[in-house]
Design a protein around this motif. Structure first.
Motif, PDB file in Angstrom:
ATOM      1  N   UNK A 220     -35.692 -36.180  28.879  1.00 50.10           N
ATOM      2  CA  UNK A 220     -34.905 -36.762  29.869  1.00 50.10           C
ATOM      3  C   UNK A 220     -34.427 -37.698  30.127  1.00 50.10           C
ATOM      4  N   UNK A 221     -32.833 -38.141  30.960  1.00 48.05           N
ATOM      5  CA  UNK A 221     -32.575 -39.224  31.033  1.00 48.05           C
ATOM      6  C   UNK A 221     -32.048 -38.990  32.267  1.00 48.05           C
ATOM      7  N   UNK A 222     -31.906 -40.610  33.201  1.00 50.03           N
ATOM      8  CA  UNK A 222     -31.783 -40.634  34.397  1.00 50.03           C
ATOM      9  C   UNK A 222     -30.000 -41.239  34.741  1.00 50.03           C
ATOM     10  N   UNK A 223     -29.575 -40.717  35.418  1.00 52.16           N
ATOM     11  CA  UNK A 223     -27.611 -41.004  34.882  1.00 52.16           C
ATOM     12  C   UNK A 223     -27.750 -41.265  36.662  1.00 52.16           C
ATOM     13  N   UNK A 224     -26.956 -41.952  37.152  1.00 47.60           N
ATOM     14  CA  UNK A 224     -25.992 -42.729  38.632  1.00 47.60           C
ATOM     15  C   UNK A 224     -24.671 -41.733  38.622  1.00 47.60           C
ATOM     16  N   UNK A 225     -24.168 -41.724  39.954  1.00 50.78           N
ATOM     17  CA  UNK A 225     -23.070 -41.740  39.628  1.00 50.78           C
ATOM     18  C   UNK A 225     -22.637 -40.452  39.223  1.00 50.78           C
ATOM     19  N   UNK A 226     -23.530 -39.113  39.798  1.00 46.66           N
ATOM     20  CA  UNK A 226     -23.083 -37.843  39.648  1.00 46.66           C
ATOM     21  C   UNK A 226     -22.772 -37.353  40.940  1.00 46.66           C
ATOM     22  N   UNK A 227     -22.484 -36.188  41.072  1.00 48.53           N
ATOM     23  CA  UNK A 227     -21.476 -35.300  42.311  1.00 48.53           C
ATOM     24  C   UNK A 227     -20.830 -33.624  41.517  1.00 48.53           C
ATOM     25  N   UNK A 228     -21.451 -33.107  42.344  1.00 52.84           N
ATOM     26  CA  UNK A 228     -20.837 -32.123  42.645  1.00 52.84           C
ATOM     27  C   UNK A 228     -19.212 -31.630  42.466  1.00 52.84           C
ATOM     28  N   UNK A 229     -18.707 -31.051  41.807  1.00 52.35           N
ATOM     29  CA  UNK A 229     -16.918 -31.079  42.788  1.00 52.35           C
ATOM     30  C   UNK A 229     -17.189 -29.127  42.526  1.00 52.35           C
ATOM     31  N   UNK A 230     -16.345 -29.056  42.861  1.00 57.18           N
ATOM     32  CA  UNK A 230     -16.329 -27.589  44.383  1.00 57.18           C
ATOM     33  C   UNK A 230     -14.783 -27.077  44.994  1.00 57.18           C
ATOM     34  N   UNK A 231     -14.201 -26.120  44.378  1.00 58.01           N
ATOM     35  CA  UNK A 231     -13.126 -26.054  46.025  1.00 58.01           C
ATOM     36  C   UNK A 231     -13.982 -24.379  46.907  1.00 58.01           C
ATOM     37  N   UNK A 232     -15.137 -24.485  47.191  1.00 50.43           N
ATOM     38  CA  UNK A 232     -15.701 -23.269  47.581  1.00 50.43           C
ATOM     39  C   UNK A 232     -16.282 -24.246  49.421  1.00 50.43           C
ATOM     40  N   UNK A 233     -15.450 -24.130  50.561  1.00 54.99           N
ATOM     41  CA  UNK A 233     -15.374 -24.208  51.285  1.00 54.99           C
ATOM     42  C   UNK A 233     -17.168 -24.356  51.975  1.00 54.99           C
ATOM     43  N   UNK A 234     -17.705 -25.246  52.429  1.00 61.07           N
ATOM     44  CA  UNK A 234     -18.914 -24.973  53.224  1.00 61.07           C
ATOM     45  C   UNK A 234     -18.631 -26.042  54.878  1.00 61.07           C
ATOM     46  N   UNK A 235     -19.351 -25.105  55.357  1.00 60.56           N
ATOM     47  CA  UNK A 235     -19.778 -25.810  57.341  1.00 60.56           C
ATOM     48  C   UNK A 235     -19.722 -27.503  57.181  1.00 60.56           C
ATOM     49  N   UNK A 236     -21.135 -27.561  56.395  1.00 62.18           N
ATOM     50  CA  UNK A 236     -21.100 -29.351  56.335  1.00 62.18           C
ATOM     51  C   UNK A 236     -19.996 -30.395  55.730  1.00 62.18           C
ATOM     52  N   UNK A 237     -19.052 -30.045  55.776  1.00 62.27           N
ATOM     53  CA  UNK A 237     -17.785 -30.447  54.900  1.00 62.27           C
ATOM     54  C   UNK A 237     -16.615 -30.525  56.137  1.00 62.27           C
ATOM     55  N   UNK A 238     -16.905 -29.458  57.600  1.00 65.27           N
ATOM     56  CA  UNK A 238     -15.711 -29.602  58.191  1.00 65.27           C
ATOM     57  C   UNK A 238     -16.595 -31.120  59.352  1.00 65.27           C
ATOM     58  N   UNK A 239     -17.622 -31.440  59.147  1.00 64.20           N
ATOM     59  CA  UNK A 239     -18.162 -32.226  60.046  1.00 64.20           C
ATOM     60  C   UNK A 239     -17.695 -33.547  60.216  1.00 64.20           C
ATOM     61  N   UNK A 240     -17.444 -34.243  61.539  1.00 64.56           N
ATOM     62  CA  UNK A 240     -16.797 -35.612  61.634  1.00 64.56           C
ATOM     63  C   UNK A 240     -17.802 -36.663  61.484  1.00 64.56           C
ATOM     64  N   UNK A 241     -17.124 -37.840  60.831  1.00 64.61           N
ATOM     65  CA  UNK A 241     -17.877 -39.163  60.484  1.00 64.61           C
ATOM     66  C   UNK A 241     -17.702 -39.880  61.562  1.00 64.61           C
ATOM     67  N   UNK A 242     -18.897 -39.992  62.503  1.00 57.02           N
ATOM     68  CA  UNK A 242     -19.164 -41.128  63.160  1.00 57.02           C
ATOM     69  C   UNK A 242     -18.954 -42.197  63.564  1.00 57.02           C
ATOM     70  N   UNK A 243     -17.992 -42.231  63.590  1.00 56.88           N
ATOM     71  CA  UNK A 243     -17.427 -43.715  63.837  1.00 56.88           C
ATOM     72  C   UNK A 243     -17.977 -44.695  65.543  1.00 56.88           C
ATOM     73  N   UNK A 244     -18.400 -45.865  64.664  1.00 56.90           N
ATOM     74  CA  UNK A 244     -18.668 -47.275  65.942  1.00 56.90           C
ATOM     75  C   UNK A 244     -17.682 -48.458  66.146  1.00 56.90           C
ATOM     76  N   UNK A 245     -16.853 -48.429  64.849  1.00 58.81           N
ATOM     77  CA  UNK A 245     -17.012 -50.077  64.712  1.00 58.81           C
ATOM     78  C   UNK A 245     -15.238 -50.269  65.166  1.00 58.81           C
TER      79      UNK A 245
END
Length: 354
Positions: A220-245
């Motif tokens: 086994x090896x450990x690798x930083x900076x991996x992500x899932x890439x998709x074109x299937x939608x999911x509900x969390x994707x439409x949650x607003x980023x809370x901005x405060x500054x």
């Protein structure tokens, strides 16, 4: 794990022509749970998977009925064997078909799995593999990182739904970013930071820190900076980023060669700025297409022209020093204490709600 360790792992893979990393079952399970409604009556194709060690095949075969799949197809490159399902140990490209449990034990038994020899080598770009791709509704796999551009282009060409894993820097590939800008591709739900452990073949050299061999001899090896890439939608994707500054010119300097402010961290995006902003590529972990518009990528090789200008004449004296860091004319830059400052790749965005 340090960045040097991460790069060492990836350099080793490139040097020995191996970037065949086996995704862990826990990582697959955590991501797939966000797409349960997408799988019903669908054909899933895992086209970069060795069935001996593929946790993608394991996940979908054991969850076949639960997900309501129609068919599971897995292709295997010619350097792999079928020893998981038979005694055949010849080097032969194969594909597996599974259409569900037949004997009622809720286990994908060998006799229920169709094993078909391919004439070619099983490469995802081969004619045979493309014919299988045409049958598929959703592609789910871990493609070779070195071939990510070709892989994503093929999925786009054949208009396929997909959930695949790759390096976060693939965001900056023009093939990938074009789809991101067009809202045809986005990051998955479950991985937003940290490193992930991958299995590797027996002959993979373990030279970097973070590598290990378990009690069964698996590497086994450990690798930083991996992500899932998709074109299937999911509900969390439409949650607003809370901005405060709030915006101030002092905290958010403008680029010298593009009319946008620089934002070093996604969490620091000002809530009251209605112009263009340059944000880190990891902004996509929090990107809500209902809240923000993506304008382009502020680096010269993005393939998306947004009007970034070359160095001004008075700043060209810094060019040689800055180019040592990989920057070229066409990359965003600003002046910090009288010195040219070139941030890492920036996505140019605009708040759609202001």
């Amino acid at each position: 794990m340090s960045k040097e360790t991460q790069h060492s792992n990836l350099r080793t893979a490139k040097k020995v022509k191996k970037d065949e990393f086996y995704t862990q079952l826990t990582d697959i399970s955590k991501e797939m749970k966000h797409y349960k409604n997408h799988f019903k009556d669908k054909v899933v194709y895992c086209n970069c998977d060795d069935p001996r060690v593929s946790n993608f095949f394991h996940f979908f075969s054991y969850n076949f009925e639960k997900l309501g799949l129609k068919k599971l197809i897995t292709t295997c490159y010619k350097s792999h064997t079928m020893e998981l399902f038979s005694e055949n140990d010849s080097e032969q490209a194969i594909y597996l078909e599974y259409t569900g449990d037949k004997n009622g034990n809720n286990v994908p038994d060998p006799e229920e799995i169709g094993i078909v020899e391919l004439k070619g080598d099983g490469d995802f770009r081969s004619k045979e593999s493309i014919e299988l791709l045409k049958q598929a509704d959703i592609v789910v796999t871990n493609p070779p990182f070195s071939l990510f551009r070709e892989f994503i282009s093929q999925l786009d060409e054949y208009d396929k739904k997909f959930i695949i894993i790759g390096n976060v820097n693939a965001i900056t590939y023009r093939e990938t970013f074009k789809l991101i800008k067009e809202n045809k591709l986005w990051l998955g739900a479950s991985i937003h930071s940290g490193d992930r452990e991958f299995g590797v073949p027996d002959d993979y050299p373990l030279t970097a820190a973070g590598s290990r061999i378990d009690e069964n001899g698996n590497k086994f090896i450990r690798v930083k900076g991996v992500r899932w890439f998709t074109n299937l939608d999911y509900k969390e994707r439409h949650e607003d980023l809370i901005l405060y500054k709030s915006y101030t010119p002092e905290e958010y300097p403008k680029y010298e060669n593009f009319d946008a402010i620089n934002v070093n961290k996604t969490k620091d995006i000002p809530a009251d700025y209605d112009g263009y902003m340059g944000v880190p590529i990891t902004f996509l972990d929090k990107y809500n297409p209902d809240q923000f518009e993506i304008i382009g990528l502020g680096i010269s090789n993005s393939g998306i022209e947004i009007g970034v200008q070359p160095y001004k004449p008075e700043h060209k004296k810094y060019r040689k020093e800055v180019q040592k860091r990989g920057a070229v004319d066409g990359d965003l830059y600003m002046m910090t204490n009288g010195v040219v400052d070139v941030p890492y790749a920036r996505i140019i965005i605009k708040n759609k709600t202001l």
